[in-house]
Design an enzyme around this catalytic site. Structure first.
Site, PDB file in Angstrom:
ATOM      1  N   ASP A  47       0.842  -1.196   0.000  1.00  0.00           N
ATOM      2  CA  ASP A  47       0.000   0.000   0.000  1.00  0.00           C
ATOM      3  C   ASP A  47       0.875   1.243   0.000  1.00  0.00           C
ATOM      4  O   ASP A  47       1.662   1.458   0.923  1.00  0.00           O
ATOM      5  CB  ASP A  47      -0.921   0.010   1.216  1.00  0.00           C
ATOM      6  N   TYR A  52       3.324   9.848  -0.386  1.00  0.00           N
ATOM      7  CA  TYR A  52       4.322   9.281   0.523  1.00  0.00           C
ATOM      8  C   TYR A  52       5.747   9.609   0.066  1.00  0.00           C
ATOM      9  O   TYR A  52       6.689   9.504   0.848  1.00  0.00           O
ATOM     10  CB  TYR A  52       4.165   7.770   0.638  1.00  0.00           C
ATOM     11  N   LYS A  81      -2.399   5.994  -4.795  1.00  0.00           N
ATOM     12  CA  LYS A  81      -3.508   6.914  -4.517  1.00  0.00           C
ATOM     13  C   LYS A  81      -3.303   8.238  -5.256  1.00  0.00           C
ATOM     14  O   LYS A  81      -2.177   8.728  -5.365  1.00  0.00           O
ATOM     15  CB  LYS A  81      -3.604   7.194  -3.009  1.00  0.00           C
ATOM     16  N   HIS A 114      -7.212   9.685  -2.751  1.00  0.00           N
ATOM     17  CA  HIS A 114      -6.615   9.726  -1.416  1.00  0.00           C
ATOM     18  C   HIS A 114      -7.480  10.502  -0.417  1.00  0.00           C
ATOM     19  O   HIS A 114      -7.706  10.048   0.705  1.00  0.00           O
ATOM     20  CB  HIS A 114      -5.225  10.358  -1.511  1.00  0.00           C
ATOM     21  N   PHE A 220      -2.858   1.076  14.619  1.00  0.00           N
ATOM     22  CA  PHE A 220      -2.278   1.189  15.956  1.00  0.00           C
ATOM     23  C   PHE A 220      -2.561   2.542  16.602  1.00  0.00           C
ATOM     24  O   PHE A 220      -1.909   2.937  17.579  1.00  0.00           O
ATOM     25  CB  PHE A 220      -0.764   0.935  15.898  1.00  0.00           C
ATOM     26  N   PRO A 222      -2.574   6.112  17.842  1.00  0.00           N
ATOM     27  CA  PRO A 222      -1.669   7.271  17.882  1.00  0.00           C
ATOM     28  C   PRO A 222      -0.221   6.962  17.511  1.00  0.00           C
ATOM     29  O   PRO A 222       0.554   7.890  17.263  1.00  0.00           O
ATOM     30  CB  PRO A 222      -1.757   7.721  19.352  1.00  0.00           C
ATOM     31  N   LEU A 223       0.149   5.679  17.453  1.00  0.00           N
ATOM     32  CA  LEU A 223       1.557   5.325  17.321  1.00  0.00           C
ATOM     33  C   LEU A 223       2.246   6.004  16.141  1.00  0.00           C
ATOM     34  O   LEU A 223       3.283   6.660  16.294  1.00  0.00           O
ATOM     35  CB  LEU A 223       1.705   3.805  17.201  1.00  0.00           C
ATOM     36  N   GLU A 227       5.304   9.829  15.896  1.00  0.00           N
ATOM     37  CA  GLU A 227       6.557  10.111  15.200  1.00  0.00           C
ATOM     38  C   GLU A 227       6.551  11.519  14.609  1.00  0.00           C
ATOM     39  O   GLU A 227       7.591  12.119  14.394  1.00  0.00           O
ATOM     40  CB  GLU A 227       6.779   9.091  14.085  1.00  0.00           C
ATOM     41  N   LYS A 274       2.400  -0.793   9.038  1.00  0.00           N
ATOM     42  CA  LYS A 274       3.807  -0.556   8.705  1.00  0.00           C
ATOM     43  C   LYS A 274       4.668  -1.359   9.667  1.00  0.00           C
ATOM     44  O   LYS A 274       4.379  -1.421  10.867  1.00  0.00           O
ATOM     45  CB  LYS A 274       4.122   0.931   8.818  1.00  0.00           C
ATOM     46  N   SER A 275       5.720  -1.963   9.152  1.00  0.00           N
ATOM     47  CA  SER A 275       6.634  -2.746   9.975  1.00  0.00           C
ATOM     48  C   SER A 275       8.053  -2.257   9.746  1.00  0.00           C
ATOM     49  O   SER A 275       8.471  -2.078   8.601  1.00  0.00           O
ATOM     50  CB  SER A 275       6.549  -4.233   9.612  1.00  0.00           C
ATOM     51  N   GLN A 279      10.889  -9.131  12.239  1.00  0.00           N
ATOM     52  CA  GLN A 279      10.103  -9.754  13.295  1.00  0.00           C
ATOM     53  C   GLN A 279       8.697  -9.170  13.353  1.00  0.00           C
ATOM     54  O   GLN A 279       7.714  -9.899  13.477  1.00  0.00           O
ATOM     55  CB  GLN A 279      10.790  -9.581  14.653  1.00  0.00           C
ATOM     56  N   ASN A 284       2.876  -9.507  12.469  1.00  0.00           N
ATOM     57  CA  ASN A 284       1.639  -8.939  11.929  1.00  0.00           C
ATOM     58  C   ASN A 284       0.892  -9.952  11.066  1.00  0.00           C
ATOM     59  O   ASN A 284      -0.335 -10.061  11.150  1.00  0.00           O
ATOM     60  CB  ASN A 284       1.948  -7.671  11.135  1.00  0.00           C
TER      61      ASN A 284
END
Length: 323
Positions: A47, A52, A81, A114, A220, A222-223, A227, A274-275, A279, A284
């Site tokens: 995605d 971005y 998008k 978008h 997730f 506010p995570l 940033e 996003k990862s 791991q 996920n």
């Protein structure tokens, strides 16, 4: 190699991976490496978006995976998008072709509008991606383009084979209802902000009743926005430390992230987390193997307070799409 469950899209019957790979805030060589590793782990939906600013880098990761025999192009859902400054019909094709070129592919599996916000055109030679500000600094310059004009231009690109499925993002049900009244190619997917603090029960219900799949972003809460130091996210308790989430995670011997993702996917939603590490990528995908009880899901849903972390009106003058 891990695999994701799928969701059947209308009208094509295509099987969209339910757990995709989010690329927002992956930059430079890290974006390339993340996409490549994600594909090796087992992700089959990437995605992304013009805004971005990383489509070339993500495309390099996809190309490396194809060249190394990890995947074939037809195995991967590539998603982009349309940015707000390209809503006029004469600019839609330009935007799609630029993103296709940056990705190094000949078609998009899903292409979203978008935001339902039309801003004044900024030529790519001036600045790309254009961002929110017309002058690149502080001026938000609106350009009143009906969504119908934008949609019909995108439908032409579906007819020509450049787009397999159309989608809309960040739209309310009233606007979606209007779009369905004239769309020749109906949206196959609705992508909106969904997490336990913003469960969006009615929006999901309406879309699913209309045969439209729903993808949750910012799963997730506010995570991802912490940033960026946004005030809302900084004053909101992180979901991963919330006693309700951690209690459910403990009961299943899984991580809070897996718990929140499974809360969404058991509702029939797709997710695109996003990862940053391999791991996390694996965890996920493995979230699909967990089964939350109805009571556990209801307790997590009880955290809903309608809190959006991605509301353009907070930062950009006149962008009142949720007001």
């Amino acid at each position: 190699m891990l695999t994701s469950p799928t969701i059947t899209l209308k009208p094509t019957g295509a099987q969209m991976p339910q757990i995709g790979f989010g690329t927002w805030k992956h930059y430079g060589s890290k974006a390339t490496d993340a996409v490549y590793t994600g594909l090796k782990v087992g992700y089959r939906l990437l995605d992304c978006a013009c805004d971005y600013g990383n489509e070339k880098e993500c495309g390099r990761g996809l190309k490396r995976a194809i060249d190394d025999g990890v995947v074939a192009r037809e195995d991967v859902w590539v998603v982009s998008k349309l940015w707000n400054t390209f809503h006029r019909k004469e600019h839609v094709r330009e935007a799609v072709m630029r993103s296709l070129s940056d990705w190094g592919v000949s078609y998009f599996d899903i292409y979203y509008v978008h935001f339902p916000i039309s801003l004044a055109y900024v030529p790519p030679d001036t600045r790309y991606p254009p961002g929110w500000f017309f002058d690149g600094k502080s001026q938000v310059k609106h350009d009143p383009v009906p969504l119908r004009e934008t949609w019909e231009a995108l439908e032409q690109l579906v007819d020509e084979g450049y787009i397999r499925h159309l989608g809309v993002s960040n739209v309310c049900s009233a606007l979606l209802m209007d779009l369905l009244s004239y769309a020749r190619h109906r949206p196959s997917v609705l992508q909106i902000e969904i997490h336990p603090y913003n469960a969006q029960l009615r929006a999901v219900q309406y879309a699913q009743e209309q045969g439209i799949a729903v993808t949750a972003y910012s799963s997730f809460g506010p995570l991802g926005f912490r940033e960026l130091n946004t005030p809302k996210s900084l004053r909101t308790p992180p979901l991963f430390g919330h006693p309700t989430v951690t209690a459910v995670a403990h009961a299943h011997g899984c991580t809070p992230a897996q718990t929140v993702l499974r809360w969404a996917t058991q509702r029939g939603l797709a997710v695109i987390p996003k990862s940053d590490t391999e791991q996390q990528m694996r965890e996920n995908l493995l979230s699909a193997e967990i089964t939350l009880t109805e009571e556990e899901r209801a307790v997590i849903t009880g955290l809903d307070v309608g809190l959006r972390f991605n509301d353009p009106a907070d930062d950009f003058q006149g962008c009142h799409i949720f007001s």
